[in-house]
Design a protein around this motif. Structure first.
Motif, short mmCIF file in Angstrom:
data_model
loop_
_atom_site.label_atom_id
_atom_site.label_comp_id
_atom_site.label_asym_id
_atom_site.label_seq_id
_atom_site.Cartn_x
_atom_site.Cartn_y
_atom_site.Cartn_z
N LYS A 125 0.87 -1.18 0.00
CA LYS A 125 0.00 0.00 0.00
C LYS A 125 0.90 1.23 0.00
N GLN A 134 -4.26 4.09 5.41
CA GLN A 134 -3.75 2.71 5.47
C GLN A 134 -2.27 2.62 5.11
N GLN A 138 -0.35 0.08 7.66
CA GLN A 138 0.11 -1.22 7.17
C GLN A 138 1.39 -1.62 7.89
N GLU A 139 1.44 -2.85 8.39
CA GLU A 139 2.61 -3.35 9.10
C GLU A 139 3.83 -3.38 8.19
N ASN A 144 4.80 -7.65 3.24
CA ASN A 144 4.07 -6.48 2.74
C ASN A 144 4.92 -5.63 1.80
#
Length: 387
Positions: A125, A134, A138-139, A144
């Motif tokens: 993201k 977000q 987001q981690e 990711n």
């Protein structure tokens, strides 16, 4: 022992040259070639293992026991895990480093047949215009992240057309910036700055024609970031191993930002009492700025050597490093201090006469480490007196 001038320009140029050569663990052949060329220029003999670790040799008065000084050539990196349907690449880390330090990094992907592709490590993201808040929630994790190639690819088939495969290596741009005020900033100062300091100290010793009491091996390892380190390059005559690596600057640490840090313990346990205090004594005697520190989440070439079964004395000295395993910063003064200490340590004699044998009687074993005094050992000639 005698103090020797350190060539700061050689230190700077060597470090920049090392940083220019991509060398994530598993892809170190080119940096091995670079260091071997430097050793050729210095007139130092060396041997190379089948995988590429280097053992250089500086002859001394005594061939056994001998000592070794280790620094690692490999760096952190990444690898392609999967080709994604959207034309992006799933990646995993090579070595242990945080995904948040990788976000936004410019990289080169190395594929079969010498193919190279440029790209950027992106969070899934990445755009606030699409994901709003977000992007912040987001981690930060490698799951990711994805690699966005600077190619016209929008599908897995497009990636296959470029002959990109699972397992292709990814090298991150170091982006070095060396400021006139002495601050040097770059990725992968860990441990290319240590390698540069070791080569610079070697140059200083050779040019000064300093006499070495015992053989000294310079070890350049190629898999420290993944744990193997100096486990595979020692031989039985080595009684002392000094590792050269980074010292972390952070709250709760005592690393010397403009000097050398002598590590008392890392995650593998305490370093050798006598060898560590030898280094402290040299620093005190020759006015080298230094500090002592303990690292909780840290291991080095020394730990790998001991864990491989070598019965040797080990110690660890460090240059200052802010932001380890990220966009790192050190200072020229710290690297000069490390090079000075190495050049003096090379000129010191064996810790104990008994160290020439792996096993011996209790009679010649040190009496009481709490009462040990380096100056007394100078007097008893167990190490050479100062010039």
């Amino acid at each position: 022992m005698k103090a020797i001038d350190i060539d700061r320009q050689f230190l700077r140029d060597t470090l920049l040259g090392l940083l220019e050569v991509p060398s994530p663990t598993g892809m170190t052949d080119n940096v091995v070639q670079y260091v071997c060329e430097k050793l050729n220029e210095l007139g130092v003999s060396y041997e190379v293992t089948r995988r590429g670790a280097i053992r250089a040799n500086l002859p001394g008065k005594v061939h056994s026991p001998d000592r070794a000084i280790a620094a690692h050539l490999d760096t952190l990196g990444a690898m392609v895990k999967n080709l994604k349907p959207n034309g992006r690449l799933e990646v995993v880390s090579v070595g242990t480093w945080p995904a948040r330090s990788a976000e936004g990094a410019r990289v080169t992907l190395f594929s079969d047949g010498g193919r190279q592709y440029r790209g950027t490590l992106m969070p899934l993201k990445a755009s606030g215009h699409v994901f709003g808040k977000q992007v912040d929630s987001q981690e930060a994790s490698w799951s990711n992240l994805e690699l966005r190639l600077d190619e016209q690819v929008a599908s897995k088939a497009d990636l296959q057309q470029l002959e990109i495969h699972t397992g292709d290596m990814i090298a991150v741009d170091p982006q070095p910036e060396f400021l006139k005020n002495g601050f040097w900033v770059s990725r992968f100062l860990d441990d290319k700055a240590g390698v540069a300091a070791l080569l610079t100290a070697t140059k200083a010793v050779l040019e000064a024609k300093a006499e070495l009491p015992m053989d000294c091996h310079l070890l350049f390892t190629i898999s420290e970031e993944t744990g193997a380190g100096a486990s595979h390059i020692l031989h039985g005559d080595v009684a002392e191993l000094l590792a050269v690596d980074n010292g972390t600057i952070a709250p709760g640490q005592n690393t010397s930002e403009y000097g050398v840090t002598i590590t008392m313990q890392d995650s593998s346990g305490p370093f050798d009492w006598y060898l560590t205090r030898r280094l402290i004594f040299i620093s005190q005697t020759y006015g080298i700025e230094h500090s002592r520190d303990v690292f909780n989440y840290y291991r080095s070439d020394a730990a790998a050597a001991v864990e491989a079964g070598n019965d040797i004395r080990t110690a660890l000295i460090c240059f200052a490093l802010d932001g380890s395993h990220g966009y790192e910063r050190t200072h020229e003064k710290s690297l000069v201090a490390v090079a000075r200490l190495i050049s003096l340590y090379m000129q010191s004699g064996p810790m104990f006469e008994r160290d020439k044998a792996a096993i011996g009687p209790l009679a010649d074993f040190p009496d009481d480490q709490s009462e040990w005094d380096e100056t007394e050992f100078n007097d008893t000639k167990l190490l050479p007196s100062e010039d």
